[in-house]
Design a protein around this motif. Sequence first.
Motif, PDB file in Angstrom:
ATOM      1  N   GLN A 166      40.761 -53.349  68.147  1.00 21.02           N
ATOM      2  CA  GLN A 166      41.899 -54.141  68.603  1.00 21.02           C
ATOM      3  C   GLN A 166      41.728 -55.609  68.233  1.00 21.02           C
ATOM      4  OE1 GLN A 166      41.918 -51.810  72.678  1.00 21.02           O
ATOM      5  NE2 GLN A 166      43.508 -53.358  72.722  1.00 21.02           N
ATOM      6  N   GLN A 167      40.515 -56.113  68.342  1.00 14.35           N
ATOM      7  CA  GLN A 167      40.267 -57.517  68.000  1.00 14.35           C
ATOM      8  C   GLN A 167      40.471 -57.773  66.517  1.00 14.35           C
ATOM      9  OE1 GLN A 167      36.800 -59.406  70.048  1.00 14.35           O
ATOM     10  NE2 GLN A 167      36.580 -57.438  71.072  1.00 14.35           N
ATOM     11  N   VAL A 168      40.078 -56.800  65.676  1.00 14.24           N
ATOM     12  CA  VAL A 168      40.317 -56.924  64.234  1.00 14.24           C
ATOM     13  C   VAL A 168      41.819 -56.993  63.967  1.00 14.24           C
ATOM     14  CG1 VAL A 168      40.185 -55.693  62.027  1.00 14.24           C
ATOM     15  CG2 VAL A 168      38.171 -55.836  63.497  1.00 14.24           C
ATOM     16  N   VAL A 169      42.573 -56.102  64.600  1.00 11.79           N
ATOM     17  CA  VAL A 169      44.030 -56.070  64.440  1.00 11.79           C
ATOM     18  C   VAL A 169      44.647 -57.389  64.902  1.00 11.79           C
ATOM     19  CG1 VAL A 169      46.137 -55.058  65.401  1.00 11.79           C
ATOM     20  CG2 VAL A 169      44.314 -53.575  64.554  1.00 11.79           C
ATOM     21  N   LYS A 170      44.240 -57.852  66.060  1.00 11.21           N
ATOM     22  CA  LYS A 170      44.809 -59.073  66.625  1.00 11.21           C
ATOM     23  C   LYS A 170      44.561 -60.274  65.716  1.00 11.21           C
ATOM     24  CE  LYS A 170      42.680 -60.902  70.122  1.00 11.21           C
ATOM     25  NZ  LYS A 170      42.167 -61.102  71.493  1.00 11.21           N
ATOM     26  N   ASN A 171      43.339 -60.386  65.198  1.00 13.78           N
ATOM     27  CA  ASN A 171      42.979 -61.541  64.376  1.00 13.78           C
ATOM     28  C   ASN A 171      43.560 -61.469  62.967  1.00 13.78           C
ATOM     29  OD1 ASN A 171      41.466 -62.628  66.486  1.00 13.78           O
ATOM     30  ND2 ASN A 171      39.595 -61.587  65.840  1.00 13.78           N
ATOM     31  N   ALA A 172      43.729 -60.248  62.439  1.00 14.42           N
ATOM     32  CA  ALA A 172      44.141 -60.103  61.044  1.00 14.42           C
ATOM     33  C   ALA A 172      45.641 -59.904  60.858  1.00 14.42           C
ATOM     34  CB  ALA A 172      43.395 -58.928  60.407  1.00 14.42           C
ATOM     35  N   LEU A 173      46.304 -59.283  61.824  1.00 14.16           N
ATOM     36  CA  LEU A 173      47.694 -58.878  61.607  1.00 14.16           C
ATOM     37  C   LEU A 173      48.689 -59.444  62.607  1.00 14.16           C
ATOM     38  CD1 LEU A 173      47.042 -55.100  60.830  1.00 14.16           C
ATOM     39  CD2 LEU A 173      47.615 -56.881  59.177  1.00 14.16           C
ATOM     40  N   LEU A 174      48.214 -59.868  63.767  1.00 21.64           N
ATOM     41  CA  LEU A 174      49.141 -60.288  64.816  1.00 21.64           C
ATOM     42  C   LEU A 174      48.921 -61.737  65.223  1.00 21.64           C
ATOM     43  CD1 LEU A 174      48.888 -57.095  67.070  1.00 21.64           C
ATOM     44  CD2 LEU A 174      50.694 -57.637  65.428  1.00 21.64           C
ATOM     45  N   THR A 175      49.795 -62.227  66.077  1.00 22.12           N
ATOM     46  CA  THR A 175      49.638 -63.561  66.637  1.00 22.12           C
ATOM     47  C   THR A 175      48.704 -63.503  67.841  1.00 22.12           C
ATOM     48  OG1 THR A 175      51.470 -63.315  68.198  1.00 22.12           O
ATOM     49  CG2 THR A 175      52.019 -64.070  65.968  1.00 22.12           C
ATOM     50  N   GLN A 176      48.375 -64.650  68.378  1.00 21.76           N
ATOM     51  CA  GLN A 176      47.512 -64.714  69.559  1.00 21.76           C
ATOM     52  C   GLN A 176      48.317 -64.777  70.852  1.00 21.76           C
ATOM     53  OE1 GLN A 176      44.087 -64.510  69.310  1.00 21.76           O
ATOM     54  NE2 GLN A 176      44.489 -64.153  67.140  1.00 21.76           N
ATOM     55  N   ILE A 229      34.487 -55.781  58.913  1.00 18.96           N
ATOM     56  CA  ILE A 229      35.586 -56.751  58.961  1.00 18.96           C
ATOM     57  C   ILE A 229      35.437 -57.653  60.176  1.00 18.96           C
ATOM     58  CG2 ILE A 229      38.090 -57.014  59.217  1.00 18.96           C
ATOM     59  CD1 ILE A 229      38.345 -54.275  57.772  1.00 18.96           C
ATOM     60  N   TYR A 230      35.116 -57.042  61.315  1.00 16.37           N
ATOM     61  CA  TYR A 230      34.958 -57.807  62.560  1.00 16.37           C
ATOM     62  C   TYR A 230      33.851 -58.856  62.421  1.00 16.37           C
ATOM     63  CZ  TYR A 230      33.875 -58.845  67.431  1.00 16.37           C
ATOM     64  OH  TYR A 230      33.628 -59.501  68.608  1.00 16.37           O
ATOM     65  N   LEU A 231      32.701 -58.436  61.904  1.00 15.26           N
ATOM     66  CA  LEU A 231      31.555 -59.343  61.786  1.00 15.26           C
ATOM     67  C   LEU A 231      31.827 -60.479  60.807  1.00 15.26           C
ATOM     68  CD1 LEU A 231      28.638 -56.742  61.761  1.00 15.26           C
ATOM     69  CD2 LEU A 231      29.113 -58.422  63.552  1.00 15.26           C
ATOM     70  N   ASN A 232      32.580 -60.202  59.751  1.00 14.81           N
ATOM     71  CA  ASN A 232      32.856 -61.221  58.741  1.00 14.81           C
ATOM     72  C   ASN A 232      33.958 -62.198  59.143  1.00 14.81           C
ATOM     73  OD1 ASN A 232      31.118 -60.917  56.370  1.00 14.81           O
ATOM     74  ND2 ASN A 232      31.999 -58.880  56.199  1.00 14.81           N
ATOM     75  N   GLU A 233      34.786 -61.814  60.110  1.00 14.49           N
ATOM     76  CA  GLU A 233      35.927 -62.655  60.440  1.00 14.49           C
ATOM     77  C   GLU A 233      35.869 -63.305  61.823  1.00 14.49           C
ATOM     78  OE1 GLU A 233      39.696 -60.927  59.511  1.00 14.49           O
ATOM     79  OE2 GLU A 233      38.953 -59.998  57.672  1.00 14.49           O
ATOM     80  N   SER A 234      34.899 -62.919  62.632  1.00  3.32           N
ATOM     81  CA  SER A 234      34.812 -63.472  63.989  1.00  3.32           C
ATOM     82  C   SER A 234      34.342 -64.930  63.974  1.00  3.32           C
ATOM     83  CB  SER A 234      33.844 -62.645  64.837  1.00  3.32           C
ATOM     84  OG  SER A 234      34.365 -61.365  65.073  1.00  3.32           O
ATOM     85  N   PRO A 235      34.882 -65.751  64.867  1.00  2.91           N
ATOM     86  CA  PRO A 235      34.422 -67.135  64.981  1.00  2.91           C
ATOM     87  C   PRO A 235      33.110 -67.209  65.776  1.00  2.91           C
ATOM     88  CG  PRO A 235      36.161 -66.700  66.565  1.00  2.91           C
ATOM     89  CD  PRO A 235      36.025 -65.452  65.747  1.00  2.91           C
ATOM     90  N   TYR A 236      32.210 -68.064  65.336  1.00  3.78           N
ATOM     91  CA  TYR A 236      30.929 -68.222  66.034  1.00  3.78           C
ATOM     92  C   TYR A 236      30.704 -69.661  66.489  1.00  3.78           C
ATOM     93  CZ  TYR A 236      29.594 -63.483  64.765  1.00  3.78           C
ATOM     94  OH  TYR A 236      29.549 -62.109  64.652  1.00  3.78           O
ATOM     95  N   GLY A 237      31.792 -70.392  66.633  1.00  2.00           N
ATOM     96  CA  GLY A 237      31.693 -71.757  67.134  1.00  2.00           C
ATOM     97  C   GLY A 237      32.060 -72.783  66.084  1.00  2.00           C
ATOM     98  N   GLY A 238      32.953 -73.722  66.440  1.00  2.00           N
ATOM     99  CA  GLY A 238      33.357 -74.774  65.504  1.00  2.00           C
ATOM    100  C   GLY A 238      34.043 -74.192  64.286  1.00  2.00           C
ATOM    101  N   THR A 239      33.567 -74.600  63.107  1.00  2.00           N
ATOM    102  CA  THR A 239      34.151 -74.103  61.855  1.00  2.00           C
ATOM    103  C   THR A 239      33.363 -72.932  61.284  1.00  2.00           C
ATOM    104  OG1 THR A 239      32.868 -75.708  60.561  1.00  2.00           O
ATOM    105  CG2 THR A 239      35.080 -76.376  61.269  1.00  2.00           C
TER     106      THR A 239
END
Length: 205
Positions: free
Chosen positions: A132-142, A171-181
């Motif tokens: 769900q988090q992959v879908v939310k971050n890649a295809l949908l709005t927040q 996909i999840y590991l490559n696209e998740s934010p880990y703080g700042g930029t």
Amino acid sequence: MHSKKRKLAQYVTLNVILGGLATLLFIGGAGILWASTLEIPDLSSFEQRKVEQSTKIYDRTGEILLYDLHENAQRTIVPIDQVSTHIRNATVAIEDADFYIHEGIRFSSIARAVLANLTPGGITQGGSTITQQVVKNALLTQDKTITRKVKEWVLAIKLEQAFPKDKILEIYLNESPYGGTVYGIEEATQTFFGKPSKEVTIAEA
């Protein structure tokens, strides 16, 4: 006299039960009808989408990083087999312990989230799986709305049917934010530990 009261009580109970079932069927039917009218994004272009990465400039040996040019996202994409097993296990354990069991969504979490969010203002509680988090971050709005959440559930199920579990985790590991930029596990381990993600220990993971 007691027999009449007992029969009356049974009659009232039966009517309450039937009324409740009718109400549930009506709500369920209305919900299905409403969900069928939603515009769901297409998954066909999911793999072709471009994920922003950093532009890295190395010396002539290709080993010493001279510059890392980025605007809003520092990111280096790596395949799942280049990520430490410790990181994969830790991520699944913390984010979604049933990741390799469910089919995109957890009905218990959905029910809990719905009950917790029956207040004005829309969705306020998560319960999202990794898919769900992959879908939310890649295809949908927040946006935190019921409509977006329903789309998220539908797309999560579709994504699980289209991709293997390890690809979704990649996909999840490559696209998740880990703080700042800092985005993506490879950039995170380089930033925090000065090493590639495949070399991370259990404690660091």
